[in-house]
Scaffold this active site. Sequence first.
Site, PDB file in Angstrom:
ATOM      1  N   CYS A  46       0.899  -0.881   0.042  1.00  0.00           N
ATOM      2  CA  CYS A  46      -0.265  -0.128  -0.128  1.00  0.00           C
ATOM      3  C   CYS A  46       0.398   1.139  -0.102  1.00  0.00           C
ATOM      4  O   CYS A  46       0.222   1.926  -0.781  1.00  0.00           O
ATOM      5  CB  CYS A  46      -1.353   0.190   1.289  1.00  0.00           C
ATOM      6  SG  CYS A  46      -1.967  -1.319   1.203  1.00  0.00           S
TER       7      CYS A  46
HETATM    8  C1  BEZ Z   1       0.515  -4.843   1.913  1.00  0.00           C
HETATM    9  O1  BEZ Z   1      -0.004  -3.896   1.478  1.00  0.00           O
HETATM   10  O2  BEZ Z   1       2.034  -4.572   1.311  1.00  0.00           O
HETATM   11  C2  BEZ Z   1      -0.160  -5.675   2.381  1.00  0.00           C
HETATM   12  C3  BEZ Z   1      -1.565  -5.233   2.789  1.00  0.00           C
HETATM   13  C4  BEZ Z   1      -2.932  -6.284   3.442  1.00  0.00           C
HETATM   14  C5  BEZ Z   1      -1.835  -8.400   3.728  1.00  0.00           C
HETATM   15  C6  BEZ Z   1      -0.911  -8.678   2.631  1.00  0.00           C
HETATM   16  C7  BEZ Z   1       0.206  -7.428   1.796  1.00  0.00           C
END
Ligand code: BEZ
Length: 213
Positions: A46
């Site tokens: 994210c």
């Molecule tokens: C991420 O943004 O890295 C992420 C968020 C939730 C689950 C897995 C990865």
Amino acid sequence: MTTLRLGDSAPDFTQDSTEGTIHFHEWAGKSWVVLFSHPADFTPVCTTELGKTAALATEFAKRGVKPIAVSVDPVDQHKKWIDDINDTQKTTVNFPIIADADRSVATLYDMIHPKALATQTVRSVFIIDPKKVIRTTFTYPASTGRNFDEILRVIDSLQLTDNHKVATPANWKDGDDVVIVPSLQDPAELAQRFPKGFNAIRPYLRMTPQPNK
Ligand code: BEZ
């Protein structure tokens, strides 16, 4: 919650955000909008996605598009996270992140897919035109960051094909040849719309230079 389909009106909402209370339709105004959800603040994928969106600010603005992110974290967390995004991604987040703690926007847009991710939003994208019509949707899992150049490419295609009787072929990008819509058969209109001519590979497959270039 209803399933939102292409051609549906984008539902309006009022929700808190990093830029204050957002009344969605009023905020969108006459712009195109990319409304996109992500699972959570302070997560690696994210962080790169929001950084990439910020880095592409000029590209979004050139196309008359306002990006707006959404996740179910509260606004104070979002604000702290923005500092991290700016620091790690060497950018300035310049679009709102909706703080959807009560999940009202996530529910309205069906952004929580409990069999994939119990309570958090998955990576949904809604491309919405200035008439507030949903023109494109796609959904990625939490483990896969989206390609924001692809979002821009789709917007280029929508804005081109709204104004010319063409469609864009596989892997098309702005400036490449396009196809003439099969419904256009009138020779006079073909000549007027496509003065550079076209190559009829098949009667239904007619390639022409991009008409607005
Ligand atoms: C991420 O943004 O890295 C992420 C968020 C939730 C689950 C897995 C990865």
